[in-house]
Scaffold this active site. Structure first.
Site, PDB file in Angstrom:
ATOM      1  N   LYS A 212      42.636  56.858  47.048  1.00 63.28           N
ATOM      2  CA  LYS A 212      41.657  57.927  46.902  1.00 63.28           C
ATOM      3  C   LYS A 212      41.549  58.753  48.187  1.00 63.28           C
ATOM      4  O   LYS A 212      41.574  59.977  48.147  1.00 63.28           O
ATOM      5  CB  LYS A 212      40.295  57.341  46.537  1.00 63.28           C
ATOM      6  CG  LYS A 212      39.234  58.396  46.222  1.00 63.28           C
ATOM      7  CD  LYS A 212      37.835  57.814  46.149  1.00 63.28           C
ATOM      8  CE  LYS A 212      37.701  56.769  45.077  1.00 63.28           C
ATOM      9  NZ  LYS A 212      36.305  56.274  44.949  1.00 63.28           N
ATOM     10  N   GLU A 218      46.939  49.439  54.017  1.00 61.40           N
ATOM     11  CA  GLU A 218      47.929  48.624  53.314  1.00 61.40           C
ATOM     12  C   GLU A 218      48.817  49.475  52.414  1.00 61.40           C
ATOM     13  O   GLU A 218      50.041  49.293  52.350  1.00 61.40           O
ATOM     14  CB  GLU A 218      47.232  47.548  52.461  1.00 61.40           C
ATOM     15  CG  GLU A 218      46.470  46.513  53.263  1.00 61.40           C
ATOM     16  CD  GLU A 218      45.006  46.850  53.413  1.00 61.40           C
ATOM     17  OE1 GLU A 218      44.198  45.918  53.605  1.00 61.40           O
ATOM     18  OE2 GLU A 218      44.653  48.055  53.351  1.00 61.40           O
ATOM     19  N   GLY A 269      36.928  52.005  42.980  1.00 61.02           N
ATOM     20  CA  GLY A 269      38.249  51.478  42.662  1.00 61.02           C
ATOM     21  C   GLY A 269      38.249  50.435  41.573  1.00 61.02           C
ATOM     22  O   GLY A 269      39.092  50.446  40.675  1.00 61.02           O
ATOM     23  N   ARG A 270      37.289  49.523  41.620  1.00 65.36           N
ATOM     24  CA  ARG A 270      37.262  48.431  40.637  1.00 65.36           C
ATOM     25  C   ARG A 270      36.855  48.911  39.253  1.00 65.36           C
ATOM     26  O   ARG A 270      37.023  48.192  38.268  1.00 65.36           O
ATOM     27  CB  ARG A 270      36.317  47.330  41.122  1.00 65.36           C
ATOM     28  CG  ARG A 270      34.882  47.784  41.375  1.00 65.36           C
ATOM     29  CD  ARG A 270      34.125  46.752  42.181  1.00 65.36           C
ATOM     30  NE  ARG A 270      32.774  47.164  42.542  1.00 65.36           N
ATOM     31  CZ  ARG A 270      32.483  47.939  43.583  1.00 65.36           C
ATOM     32  NH1 ARG A 270      33.458  48.413  44.362  1.00 65.36           N
ATOM     33  NH2 ARG A 270      31.219  48.235  43.872  1.00 65.36           N
ATOM     34  N   GLU A 356      32.601  42.080  44.010  1.00 65.18           N
ATOM     35  CA  GLU A 356      32.489  43.227  44.903  1.00 65.18           C
ATOM     36  C   GLU A 356      31.296  44.094  44.520  1.00 65.18           C
ATOM     37  O   GLU A 356      30.733  44.788  45.367  1.00 65.18           O
ATOM     38  CB  GLU A 356      33.781  44.057  44.864  1.00 65.18           C
ATOM     39  CG  GLU A 356      33.911  45.033  46.022  1.00 65.18           C
ATOM     40  CD  GLU A 356      35.295  45.629  46.151  1.00 65.18           C
ATOM     41  OE1 GLU A 356      36.096  45.107  46.946  1.00 65.18           O
ATOM     42  OE2 GLU A 356      35.594  46.608  45.446  1.00 65.18           O
ATOM     43  N   HIS A 387      44.367  21.721  32.009  1.00 67.31           N
ATOM     44  CA  HIS A 387      45.137  20.736  32.755  1.00 67.31           C
ATOM     45  C   HIS A 387      45.039  20.981  34.263  1.00 67.31           C
ATOM     46  O   HIS A 387      45.867  20.494  35.023  1.00 67.31           O
ATOM     47  CB  HIS A 387      46.604  20.771  32.309  1.00 67.31           C
ATOM     48  CG  HIS A 387      46.780  20.389  30.871  1.00 67.31           C
ATOM     49  ND1 HIS A 387      47.064  19.102  30.469  1.00 67.31           N
ATOM     50  CD2 HIS A 387      46.675  21.126  29.731  1.00 67.31           C
ATOM     51  CE1 HIS A 387      47.159  19.064  29.141  1.00 67.31           C
ATOM     52  NE2 HIS A 387      46.917  20.286  28.680  1.00 67.31           N
ATOM     53  N   LYS A 502      38.339  45.221  58.126  1.00 69.39           N
ATOM     54  CA  LYS A 502      39.282  46.325  58.336  1.00 69.39           C
ATOM     55  C   LYS A 502      39.157  46.893  59.749  1.00 69.39           C
ATOM     56  O   LYS A 502      40.148  47.173  60.423  1.00 69.39           O
ATOM     57  CB  LYS A 502      39.029  47.435  57.319  1.00 69.39           C
ATOM     58  CG  LYS A 502      39.380  47.089  55.884  1.00 69.39           C
ATOM     59  CD  LYS A 502      39.105  48.296  55.004  1.00 69.39           C
ATOM     60  CE  LYS A 502      39.411  48.024  53.542  1.00 69.39           C
ATOM     61  NZ  LYS A 502      39.154  49.204  52.698  1.00 69.39           N
TER      62      LYS A 502
END
Length: 526
Positions: A212, A218, A269-270, A356, A387, A502
């Protein structure tokens, strides 16, 4: 008039704490249990249903939850959100992810434009671009079709779109809508990008850079990684890359990209899977028509979230039961357990979406709250999880509420009959058995084999995981988390908690360290 009050200041919450605790093993046994399963169910969009029979609620608790919804003004707050009020108080922003799939209320204008029109315009541009790629009108330098799309992004630019792609990959292949294979690069760990690049033919790959701000460390690092690989292959990177970014970012009008599609600051973002963030990669992978079906399912589910009656509003009731479990019953976490391999990464997406959003210890005004908020979210697909960690869920010292998701039919349809039942029937039998086992338990004189039961769960069940069903499922959880944030009086739409690390990482890379930070930097040979 809307008022924003802390949960512990609400009269209805105090009443909720005084309700009688439901003995789940009793109410879920015999004919009582059968009636609950039939009656405690709410229809959702796309043929789904939310069943809460195995939750620790009864008519008394449900009535108290209805009062809480009314006093907390959940319907009014949702209405304010979709009508364009500044709900994200931390960043002083509107919250408009619902508008990427439909308009629930008034027209919303921001930055001088109608936002619904803006999102539709971006979807149309993406659709046109994807169709031209599929038709061979947009090709690589050799005039050959692109066969692979690679999304470069992190957090919400990766988790949601990746989960949605995996959820629909086999459905698309079965229904002849599979256009291009999709891969994802997210981690700044060089092994991530290297492994993806080693697994594809870069000459026939198109890369979607998602940022954005256009400054995500990253993502830009991985972009350089990809550009390097393209250059080493003798390819012009600008002919292989598109950007999904904001109109004000440095990527927006750069000649480094074939095209740019826009998002804005009003979608976190999420919450961005139904925006251009998910739209570009999913439209390229499956075609714009499939992405449109996905949006349709989400839009239909959003409409249900508008209902004032909690018995007709699956996400609001799910949210309120979650608040009851967290704040009254004291359960610290929730497990998301999809009995569908296609939803293998859906719990990871919900982990970010929930933790978040509501992992906050201050209210909307920056004041500390005196009660717990968002739970820890984790999960894996069934039956694999059975399991793995179900031992703790069945007999551990903590009670963990469970969210099952299941479908009557598989996506591919290929199956085999063994011992008089198909694999799909075995899968469904397992989820039905687990719900009852968790709720009712089993007495045994051998304490090691004793199951106390009383462990609550709900299930979202449908016929098949289709694009519409996936959209409805996504919207359900997005809206659930929003309603819980309203009840807890926190801002579910910022994420300051991810910033400090960050900032310190940049100091480490600039060698501006001292104390423990310097020692750790030396330890890691930075």
């Amino acid at each position: 008039m809307i008022t924003w009050n802390n949960l512990d200041k609400l009269t209805s919450y105090q009443e909720l704490t005084k309700t009688n605790k439901v003995k789940l093993a009793e109410v879920m046994s015999g004919e009582n249990g059968a009636k609950r399963v039939k009656n405690y169910s709410i229809p959702m969009a796309a043929g789904l249903a939310y069943n809460y029979a195995a939750k620790q609620v009864d008519e008394e608790v449900l009535a108290a939850l209805g009062k809480l919804a009314e006093e907390a003004q959940l319907t009014e707050k949702f209405e304010a959100l979709y009508n364009g009020e500044v709900i994200n108080t931390g960043e002083k922003r509107l919250v408009l992810h619902h508008m990427t799939r439909g308009q629930l209320g008034d027209a919303v204008e921001a930055d001088g434009v109608d936002k619904r029109a803006f999102y539709v315009e971006q979807q149309e541009k993406i659709a046109d671009f994807a169709n031209k790629v599929h038709a061979g009108e947009i090709t690589n330098a050799a005039g050959e079709k692109f066969t692979t799309v690679v999304q470069i992004g992190i957090g919400g630019s990766d988790l949601g779109p990746r989960a949605m792609y995996l959820a629909l990959e086999n459905w698309a292949k079965k229904n002849n809508t599979f256009k291009m294979e999709a891969k994802f690069i997210s981690n700044v760990d060089p092994d991530d990008a290297a492994a993806v690049l080693n697994s594809i033919d870069v000459a026939h790959s198109i890369f979607v850079l998602v940022s954005k701000s256009g400054t995500t460390l990253e993502t830009l690092t991985n972009e350089s990684f990809v550009k390097d690989a393209l250059k080493n292959a003798g390819l012009d990177a600008s002919k292989h890359m598109i950007a999904v970014t904001s109109e004000t970012s440095p990527l927006a009008k750069s000649d480094d990209y074939l095209a740019a599609f826009f998002m804005d600051d009003y979608i976190g973002g999420r919450f961005s899977s139904t925006s251009a963030v998910g739209g570009a990669v999913l439209s390229l992978a499956f075609g714009p028509e499939v992405f449109a079906q996905f949006l349709e399912g989400a839009a239909e589910e959003d409409k249900l979230a508008m209902n004032k009656d909690i018995r007709q509003n699956p996400e609001m009731l799910d949210a309120l039961i979650g608040v009851y479990e967290r704040n009254v019953l004291g359960y610290p976490s929730t497990a998301v357990l999809p009995y569908s391999q296609a939803l293998s990464r859906f719990p990871a997406h919900l982990q970010q979406l929930d933790m978040e959003s509501n992992g906050k210890s201050v209210n909307r005004f920056g004041e500390p709250v005196d009660y717990v908020t968002g739970p820890v979210i984790f999960g894996e697909p069934g039956t694999n999880g059975q399991h793995s960690f179900y031992q703790l869920l069945h007999q551990g010292t903590d009670i963990v509420p469970l969210q099952f998701v299941g479908f009557k039919n598989s996506q591919i349809g290929t199956d085999v009959v063994i011992q008089d039942s198909t694999s799909q029937q075995k899968l469904c039998a397992n989820v039905a058995a687990q719900i009852v086992a968790f709720a009712c338990g089993k007495e045994d004189e051998n304490r090691n084999k004793n199951f106390e039961g009383g462990r609550p769960s709900s299930i979202i069940v449908g016929d098949q995981l289709t694009p519409q069903a996936l959209g409805a499922l996504l919207a359900h959880f997005e809206n659930k988390i929003m309603f819980q944030g309203f009840v807890w009086n926190v801002n579910s739409f910022d994420q300051e908690g991810v910033q400090l690390g960050k900032v310190l990482a940049k100091r480490v890379l600039a060698h501006e360290t001292d104390g423990a930070l310097k020692v750790f930097s030396d330890l890691l040979n930075i």
